[in-house]
Design an enzyme around this catalytic site. Structure first.
Site, PDB file in Angstrom:
ATOM      1  N   LYS A  75       0.829  -1.215   0.000  1.00  0.00           N
ATOM      2  CA  LYS A  75       0.000   0.000   0.000  1.00  0.00           C
ATOM      3  C   LYS A  75       0.854   1.252   0.000  1.00  0.00           C
ATOM      4  O   LYS A  75       0.485   2.267  -0.588  1.00  0.00           O
ATOM      5  CB  LYS A  75      -0.946   0.011   1.209  1.00  0.00           C
ATOM      6  CG  LYS A  75      -1.998  -1.068   1.120  1.00  0.00           C
ATOM      7  CD  LYS A  75      -3.400  -0.540   1.288  1.00  0.00           C
ATOM      8  CE  LYS A  75      -4.376  -1.526   0.673  1.00  0.00           C
ATOM      9  NZ  LYS A  75      -5.490  -1.889   1.504  1.00  0.00           N
ATOM     10  N   LYS A 110     -11.756  -4.693  -4.508  1.00  0.00           N
ATOM     11  CA  LYS A 110     -13.055  -4.054  -4.333  1.00  0.00           C
ATOM     12  C   LYS A 110     -12.917  -2.551  -4.166  1.00  0.00           C
ATOM     13  O   LYS A 110     -13.871  -1.870  -3.851  1.00  0.00           O
ATOM     14  CB  LYS A 110     -13.818  -4.679  -3.177  1.00  0.00           C
ATOM     15  CG  LYS A 110     -13.285  -4.400  -1.800  1.00  0.00           C
ATOM     16  CD  LYS A 110     -14.198  -5.050  -0.773  1.00  0.00           C
ATOM     17  CE  LYS A 110     -13.608  -5.073   0.608  1.00  0.00           C
ATOM     18  NZ  LYS A 110     -12.856  -3.903   1.017  1.00  0.00           N
ATOM     19  N   LYS A 130      -5.268 -10.044  -6.879  1.00  0.00           N
ATOM     20  CA  LYS A 130      -6.493 -10.378  -6.181  1.00  0.00           C
ATOM     21  C   LYS A 130      -7.656  -9.546  -6.754  1.00  0.00           C
ATOM     22  O   LYS A 130      -7.446  -8.410  -7.160  1.00  0.00           O
ATOM     23  CB  LYS A 130      -6.290 -10.039  -4.700  1.00  0.00           C
ATOM     24  CG  LYS A 130      -7.434 -10.373  -3.790  1.00  0.00           C
ATOM     25  CD  LYS A 130      -7.062 -10.068  -2.343  1.00  0.00           C
ATOM     26  CE  LYS A 130      -8.190  -9.294  -1.687  1.00  0.00           C
ATOM     27  NZ  LYS A 130      -8.163  -9.263  -0.234  1.00  0.00           N
TER      28      LYS A 130
END
Ligand code: TRP
Length: 342
Positions: A120, A205, A202
């Site tokens: 991140k 979302k 992955k």
């Protein structure tokens, strides 16, 4: 004395998802579906972890909307608010409070080694804030506040649950038995649902417009389009065979199909023997539509009844508050905070 199983205390499961963006097929197959299956056996707490969402900049109105939508989807996916505790993290102050204490028992080096932090901070180089760094401490507080035994999560969260154990263990070492040591449990199939367009990543979302992510709120035609456009592999054989090393895209579609139909990989290989991707991809899409349609429709009904959702929220927060206060006061006492005179 007679054995009375009905009075035996159930083990406890706790889990949560951040309300950044909309829930995806990956959230359902990799997490929520697994939670519903464990509900019988465990006393259950499921949290909408909105406080974890602000480590990156989010629009406040969108955060509120996503949090309520996520609660509705929890229920629509089969989590019964009468049988388990569903709540919003920011409604229960003990999470932030315990997080501060645990932060004092978490090492800089441990937090620096977290894969998610490294990823991140590489992605948000202009906003590497303290919250991004101490994110796993808040997560440890979430888990430890409820005497949690098991934490059903996706593979990517295993490292955070292990850190939570280490923190709990360290605290217990200093102050005596305070926290139970929780462990992660991963779903058998579907632990890691990958993006349909980039099967190396992955299914995300955080971006609702990502064509590689199937959202729980996507209508059937959108789901079908996303599956028809799913990346398969540019190998010469073009057959449906489970080979996660060399055929990542196909393996991911097979995992999804296996998770929604309950079929094994070899059954799937047999079913599509000689049929090619042009038949396989829409078949996966149809199967997914069949599972998501009733969930989407139920969520729609729930979201139209705000009074009901508010009542679920309020009752959940109250139950969670009561449970978490007990552990928090124990911790405050142990570390030497002066009790507030009443
Ligand atoms: N970190 C988790 C994720 O990104 C979300 C989360 C926050 C969580 N607190 C938790 C998961 C406690 C399980 C238990 O998916």
């Amino acid at each position: 004395m007679e054995h009375t199983p009905a009075l035996e205390k159930k083990l406890i499961q706790f889990s949560g998802i951040k309300p950044t963006g909309s829930l995806t097929l990956g959230s359902y197959l990799g997490a929520i579906k697994n939670w519903t299956e464990l509900c019988e056996e465990y006393e259950s707490f499921f949290c909408v972890v909105d406080m974890h969402s602000i480590t990156i900049r989010v629009d406040p109105a969108l955060l509120r909307r996503n949090a309520m939508e996520q609660l509705a989807y929890y229920i629509a996916c089969g989590l019964d608010p009468e049988a388990c505790t569903l709540f919003i993290q920011s409604h229960v102050p003990a999470h932030a409070e315990l997080s501060w204490v645990l932060g004092c028992y978490t090492m800089f080096g441990e937090l620096s080694r977290m894969t998610q932090f490294k990823e991140k901070s590489a992605k948000n180089a202009d906003n590497i804030n303290g919250g991004l760094f101490t994110y796993p401490v808040l997560m440890a507080a979430d888990i430890l506040l409820y005497d949690t035994d098991v934490v059903p999560v996706g593979e990517d969260q295993r490292q955070h649950v292990e850190l939570c154990r280490d923190i709990a263990n360290r605290f217990n070492g200093v102050y005596g038995e305070t926290f139970k040591l929780p462990r992660a449990i991963l779903p058998k199939v579907g632990a890691r649902i990958m993006s349909l367009t980039e099967p190396d990543h992955k299914m995300s979302k955080s971006d609702d417009r990502d064509p590689g992510s199937v959202l729980l709120k996507d209508p059937d035609d959108v789901i079908m389009r996303k599956f028809k456009r799913a990346v398969t592999d540019c190998d010469s054989e073009r057959c449906v065979r489970y080979d996660p090393e060399n055929k990542k895209g196909v393996a991911n579609l097979m995992s999804i199909y296996a998770a929604v139909t309950g079929k094994s990989f070899s059954e799937i290989e047999r079913e599509f023997d000689g049929k090619g991707y042009g038949v396989f991809k829409p078949a996966v899409g149809e199967a997914v539509c069949g599972v998501l349609r009733p969930i989407r429709e139920e969520a729609g009904r729930l979201l139209a009844d705000r009074t009901y959702l508010d009542s679920v929220c309020a009752a959940g927060a109250e139950k969670a508050e009561r449970a978490s206060r007990r552990i928090l006061s124990k911790v405050y006492k142990k570390v030497g905070f002066l009790p507030r005179p009443r």
